[in-house]
Design a protein around this motif. Sequence first.
Motif, PDB file in Angstrom:
ATOM      1  N   LEU A 152       8.960 -13.760   3.571  1.00 60.23           N
ATOM      2  CA  LEU A 152       8.207 -12.555   3.925  1.00 60.23           C
ATOM      3  C   LEU A 152       6.733 -12.906   3.810  1.00 60.23           C
ATOM      4  N   GLY A 153       6.037 -12.961   4.936  1.00 64.96           N
ATOM      5  CA  GLY A 153       4.682 -13.456   4.960  1.00 64.96           C
ATOM      6  C   GLY A 153       3.657 -12.485   4.411  1.00 64.96           C
ATOM      7  N   LEU A 154       2.406 -12.975   4.378  1.00 65.37           N
ATOM      8  CA  LEU A 154       1.308 -12.183   3.846  1.00 65.37           C
ATOM      9  C   LEU A 154       1.071 -10.924   4.665  1.00 65.37           C
ATOM     10  N   GLY A 155       0.998 -11.070   6.002  1.00 65.60           N
ATOM     11  CA  GLY A 155       0.758  -9.913   6.863  1.00 65.60           C
ATOM     12  C   GLY A 155       1.854  -8.875   6.750  1.00 65.60           C
ATOM     13  N   GLU A 156       3.118  -9.348   6.710  1.00 68.27           N
ATOM     14  CA  GLU A 156       4.233  -8.402   6.588  1.00 68.27           C
ATOM     15  C   GLU A 156       4.181  -7.664   5.250  1.00 68.27           C
ATOM     16  N   SER A 157       3.825  -8.374   4.170  1.00 66.19           N
ATOM     17  CA  SER A 157       3.762  -7.728   2.853  1.00 66.19           C
ATOM     18  C   SER A 157       2.683  -6.651   2.828  1.00 66.19           C
ATOM     19  N   ILE A 158       1.499  -6.975   3.390  1.00 64.58           N
ATOM     20  CA  ILE A 158       0.429  -5.975   3.425  1.00 64.58           C
ATOM     21  C   ILE A 158       0.837  -4.798   4.307  1.00 64.58           C
ATOM     22  N   GLY A 159       1.526  -5.088   5.420  1.00 66.47           N
ATOM     23  CA  GLY A 159       2.002  -4.005   6.288  1.00 66.47           C
ATOM     24  C   GLY A 159       2.971  -3.078   5.566  1.00 66.47           C
ATOM     25  N   ILE A 160       3.884  -3.669   4.798  1.00 67.91           N
ATOM     26  CA  ILE A 160       4.817  -2.840   4.019  1.00 67.91           C
ATOM     27  C   ILE A 160       4.049  -2.021   2.988  1.00 67.91           C
ATOM     28  N   GLY A 161       3.009  -2.612   2.401  1.00 63.69           N
ATOM     29  CA  GLY A 161       2.183  -1.864   1.444  1.00 63.69           C
ATOM     30  C   GLY A 161       1.516  -0.660   2.086  1.00 63.69           C
ATOM     31  N   LEU A 162       1.026  -0.817   3.319  1.00 64.14           N
ATOM     32  CA  LEU A 162       0.412   0.312   4.027  1.00 64.14           C
ATOM     33  C   LEU A 162       1.439   1.389   4.339  1.00 64.14           C
ATOM     34  N   ILE A 163       2.630   0.964   4.741  1.00 62.43           N
ATOM     35  CA  ILE A 163       3.705   1.940   5.009  1.00 62.43           C
ATOM     36  C   ILE A 163       4.094   2.663   3.718  1.00 62.43           C
ATOM     37  N   ALA A 164       4.153   1.902   2.621  1.00 59.05           N
ATOM     38  CA  ALA A 164       4.494   2.520   1.335  1.00 59.05           C
ATOM     39  C   ALA A 164       3.420   3.517   0.918  1.00 59.05           C
ATOM     40  N   THR A 165       2.148   3.194   1.178  1.00 60.76           N
ATOM     41  CA  THR A 165       1.064   4.137   0.856  1.00 60.76           C
ATOM     42  C   THR A 165       1.233   5.434   1.632  1.00 60.76           C
ATOM     43  N   LEU A 166       1.531   5.319   2.936  1.00 60.00           N
ATOM     44  CA  LEU A 166       1.768   6.514   3.746  1.00 60.00           C
ATOM     45  C   LEU A 166       2.961   7.309   3.223  1.00 60.00           C
ATOM     46  N   ALA A 167       4.027   6.604   2.841  1.00 60.67           N
ATOM     47  CA  ALA A 167       5.214   7.282   2.314  1.00 60.67           C
ATOM     48  C   ALA A 167       4.896   8.022   1.022  1.00 60.67           C
ATOM     49  N   VAL A 168       4.082   7.400   0.167  1.00 66.17           N
ATOM     50  CA  VAL A 168       3.714   8.040  -1.099  1.00 66.17           C
ATOM     51  C   VAL A 168       2.943   9.337  -0.847  1.00 66.17           C
ATOM     52  N   VAL A 169       2.006   9.312   0.107  1.00 64.84           N
ATOM     53  CA  VAL A 169       1.223  10.509   0.415  1.00 64.84           C
ATOM     54  C   VAL A 169       2.121  11.597   0.982  1.00 64.84           C
ATOM     55  N   VAL A 170       3.009  11.226   1.905  1.00 65.39           N
ATOM     56  CA  VAL A 170       3.891  12.218   2.532  1.00 65.39           C
ATOM     57  C   VAL A 170       4.822  12.830   1.497  1.00 65.39           C
ATOM     58  N   VAL A 279       4.590  -7.556  -5.868  1.00 62.26           N
ATOM     59  CA  VAL A 279       3.326  -7.366  -6.566  1.00 62.26           C
ATOM     60  C   VAL A 279       2.193  -7.151  -5.570  1.00 62.26           C
ATOM     61  N   LEU A 280       2.198  -7.898  -4.464  1.00 68.98           N
ATOM     62  CA  LEU A 280       1.167  -7.723  -3.444  1.00 68.98           C
ATOM     63  C   LEU A 280       1.278  -6.357  -2.784  1.00 68.98           C
ATOM     64  N   ILE A 281       2.494  -5.897  -2.552  1.00 68.37           N
ATOM     65  CA  ILE A 281       2.687  -4.557  -1.982  1.00 68.37           C
ATOM     66  C   ILE A 281       2.125  -3.495  -2.925  1.00 68.37           C
ATOM     67  N   ALA A 282       2.424  -3.630  -4.231  1.00 68.68           N
ATOM     68  CA  ALA A 282       1.893  -2.672  -5.197  1.00 68.68           C
ATOM     69  C   ALA A 282       0.372  -2.737  -5.241  1.00 68.68           C
ATOM     70  N   PHE A 283      -0.173  -3.929  -5.163  1.00 73.01           N
ATOM     71  CA  PHE A 283      -1.628  -4.090  -5.151  1.00 73.01           C
ATOM     72  C   PHE A 283      -2.229  -3.407  -3.916  1.00 73.01           C
ATOM     73  N   THR A 284      -1.572  -3.558  -2.779  1.00 72.95           N
ATOM     74  CA  THR A 284      -2.051  -2.916  -1.546  1.00 72.95           C
ATOM     75  C   THR A 284      -2.027  -1.406  -1.680  1.00 72.95           C
TER      76      THR A 284
END
Length: 436
Positions: A152-170, A279-284
Amino acid sequence: MEGEGLLNDATALVLLRSALAAAAGTLATPWNAIGDFLLSVAVAVAIGLIVGIVTVFIRSRLSDSVLDTAISLAVPFVAFMPAEALGASGVLSVVVAGLYTGHSRSRALSAQARITERTNWRTIQFLLENGVFLLIGIEIRTLINDIDPQVLGLGESIGIGLIATLAVVVIRYLWVGPLLLGMAGVARRAERRMLREYLVIHHYRNHPVTNVLQRRRKAQLERRFERDRADLEHHRQQQVGWRGGVVLGWTGMRGVVTLAAAQSLPMDPDVIPYRPQLVLIAFTVAVVSLVLQGGTLPLLIRVLKVRDDDTTAHQEDLARLLDDLSQAGMGVLDDPETAIGVESPIDPDVIERARQSSYIRAEAVWERARSQNLATSDQPHLLYRALRLAMVEVEREKLLEERRKGAYSTRALDDAQALLDLEESRLRLRGGGMQR
């Protein structure tokens, strides 16, 4: 928001612990995971309460602020270690011990202990919160290097982090919306409950109370009625509304606890195969929510025209409270000799000084509440504070001069310094001192 954050963070860490146990295969079924969660919470709450009760009792018997501070700093470890040893949540145990201490300190601890504790823990909180971000910043390069792009690459991990951020807000808005709708019926339910309580109290008042249980029941109902009436009035005055709901939903930022929870994941790849990515997803999620939500929150409040509590109303409410406290304290002056346990009559000048000291607190708050409509010459307490503060500053200069001369002992100089510091802190207004 602070109380919500404490309980949410502790509960989330307990859930994470149960999830890790399930991932490791130590829990055979989902029901075992639920039972593990409930047992962990129950044991943690019990240990936290025991630690809180014992440490508050010990601190209430101490007069040395150094020992009191030492015990205060040891409480989290004393609550954490037994809970973890029994397989419960040490974090939740610490939260419960802290809640009990905070609830009991007004009665059990001395004023000096409360002042010292408040200053120490604000400093510790500042250091720990910023220390976590500092450690994450130091480790971020190593973390990125540990990510396997084949898995799971760097870009994909950051992308999942952004999706997780949106999910948390919703998800937060999905929770806050029904919560506000449910609060709309609180006033109606409170009115019906108060009506029932009033009818029972009216019955007791019009019929003779014949035994101790009835008197106790009557006293409990009267206290509950007064509390319910105050809660109802507060609820009517502090209606959140849809604008407040939007702001409340947008304040669900993630930060230190999210990062600390991610860092606590096991290093074993068989248990957590995507640990660097997680950890990177949580950081994002933490960084994006703090920068995006935290950075735009003031703008959102201005756009929605959400007003803070009326400062003048708050000052008037505080002044009325101080009036009530002063009135209760004045009862001591009706028979001062009995109150302090002396037989000889007390000098009337001493009694008058005590009376004026009690009045002066409420007078200061009333002046601040009405300061916009009063000239400086019409604010005698403000003038008194400014004059007394000027005297303290001159006294401090004299103290420094005497310290240079060496005419007094170090102990006397330190005691005098402490007295001047206490008086200066009392004279200066909250929020940056006072203008003269």
